[in-house]
Write a protein that holds these residues in place. Structure first.
Motif, mmCIF file in Angstrom:
data_model
loop_
_atom_site.group_PDB
_atom_site.id
_atom_site.type_symbol
_atom_site.label_atom_id
_atom_site.label_comp_id
_atom_site.label_asym_id
_atom_site.label_seq_id
_atom_site.Cartn_x
_atom_site.Cartn_y
_atom_site.Cartn_z
ATOM 1 N N UNK A 260 4.493 -13.704 -10.230
ATOM 2 C CA UNK A 260 4.925 -12.314 -10.035
ATOM 3 C C UNK A 260 3.712 -11.412 -9.808
ATOM 4 N N UNK A 261 2.676 -11.608 -10.611
ATOM 5 C CA UNK A 261 1.465 -10.808 -10.430
ATOM 6 C C UNK A 261 0.807 -11.099 -9.087
ATOM 7 N N UNK A 262 0.795 -12.370 -8.713
ATOM 8 C CA UNK A 262 0.142 -12.746 -7.458
ATOM 9 C C UNK A 262 0.873 -12.161 -6.252
ATOM 10 N N UNK A 263 2.189 -12.244 -6.226
ATOM 11 C CA UNK A 263 2.927 -11.687 -5.079
ATOM 12 C C UNK A 263 2.781 -10.171 -5.019
ATOM 13 N N UNK A 264 2.698 -9.510 -6.186
ATOM 14 C CA UNK A 264 2.449 -8.072 -6.187
ATOM 15 C C UNK A 264 1.096 -7.738 -5.594
ATOM 16 N N UNK A 265 0.094 -8.528 -5.952
ATOM 17 C CA UNK A 265 -1.253 -8.343 -5.412
ATOM 18 C C UNK A 265 -1.274 -8.568 -3.901
ATOM 19 N N UNK A 266 -0.579 -9.608 -3.449
ATOM 20 C CA UNK A 266 -0.548 -9.931 -2.016
ATOM 21 C C UNK A 266 0.098 -8.795 -1.227
ATOM 22 N N UNK A 267 1.243 -8.310 -1.706
ATOM 23 C CA UNK A 267 1.940 -7.228 -0.999
ATOM 24 C C UNK A 267 1.064 -5.984 -0.925
ATOM 25 N N UNK B 197 -2.271 -5.866 -1.135
ATOM 26 C CA UNK B 197 -3.456 -6.119 -0.311
ATOM 27 C C UNK B 197 -3.165 -5.951 1.171
ATOM 28 N N UNK B 198 -2.011 -6.432 1.603
ATOM 29 C CA UNK B 198 -1.669 -6.384 3.031
ATOM 30 C C UNK B 198 -0.785 -5.186 3.382
#
Length: 297
Positions: A156-163, A165-166
């Protein structure tokens, strides 16, 4: 939006074939009178079905089938000809969706649009490409006890970071199972599972590099996918989650509600995020395996 059907026939016949296809208001005809012209159209435009004669000035309908398999393998084809099936090398149809309609039948032209719509619907429901090593890939995927691993918060944290970032509307991490994609985390959307014929990741996993679809509505593979339309998806970027044995088991992806592209640096960054997701999964599985080994002693 009308479905674009590429009609391929001789100059003498092409207008009649196109008119027969457009008898159905849901279809619009694009035309070509040679194999070469057909290949150019398949390369340049989103085509959801091909209707082709067998005898063409520079080749045969089998070459059109081959072009479909090379360029857009999920696109169905109707072979509209009076050449008997016994005289056609049907082995060329392998791994393609091909319907035969004898143009010599009394109602052949009246039935052509119906047959085209039928194979379009069938291809959307029943066809997606599997990797040549699908069995080995599924065996690798089965080695991860996903339901038992404490990965939800990390992903969940990683997908939030990805969204973030891009600056993308949606980012997700999905594992591609035998018949569906299982989303382990999704930021910005409410995705749980999608059947493999409805997910772009079925195609993305076959590419070594990041797969970019700048505008889904302009891509023949996905323009007619109602599931994607219902989700409001217009653009896609996907990078492989690759296990240590080289098998692709999932994807880290970006979705947006507007057409967009990603440059080489952004694609490399998305690959890095996919590697990170795979590393998290590997780490959690290694810890679980070690704990189980200790208990068994």
């Amino acid at each position: 939006m009308a479905r674009s059907v590429l009609c391929v026939d001789t100059e003498e016949r092409i207008d009649d074939v196109a008119a027969a296809v457009e008898d159905d208001e849901s279809l619009t005809a694009r035309t070509a009178t040679t194999v070469a012209e057909a290949r150019e159209t398949l390369d340049a435009e989103p085509i959801v079905c091909v209707v082709t004669a067998y005898d063409l000035p520079d080749g045969t309908g089998l070459e059109i089938v081959g072009a479909i398999r090379d360029i857009a393998p999920q696109t169905p084809c109707v072979l509209f000809t009076d050449v008997p099936p016994a005289e056609i090398d049907t082995a060329s149809f392998e791994e393609s969706i091909v319907e035969y309609l004898n143009r010599g039948l009394p109602d052949a032209h009246d039935r052509l649009a119906f047959v085209a719509n039928d194979v379009i619907d069938y291809s959307a429901q029943a066809s997606f490409i599997r990797p040549d090593d699908e069995d080995e890939r599924l065996e690798t995927l089965a080695q991860y006890d996903v339901e038992e691993l404490p990965i939800e918060d990390s992903f969940d944290r990683l997908t939030g970071l990805i969204a973030s970032h891009f600056d993308a509307a949606v980012s997700f991490i999905g594992l591609i199972e035998e018949e569906e994609e299982n989303f382990l985390a999704c930021h910005g959307g409410d995705l749980d599972t999608l059947t493999r014929e409805n997910t772009i990741c079925t195609h993305s996993m076959l590419q070594e590099d990041v797969m970019i679809v700048e505008d889904i509505m302009e891509d023949a593979r996905f323009a007619e996918n109602e599931q994607l339309q219902n989700l409001g998806i217009r653009s896609y970027a996907g990078a492989n989650m690759t296990a240590s044995n080289g098998q692709v088991i999932g994807q880290v992806c970006l979705l947006d509600h507007v057409p967009r592209s990603y440059d080489a640096e952004e694609q490399a960054e998305l690959e890095d995020f996919a590697d990170t997701a795979m590393e998290i999964l590997e780490l959690r599985q290694s810890v679980r395996d070690a704990a189980e080994t200790e208990v068994a002693r």
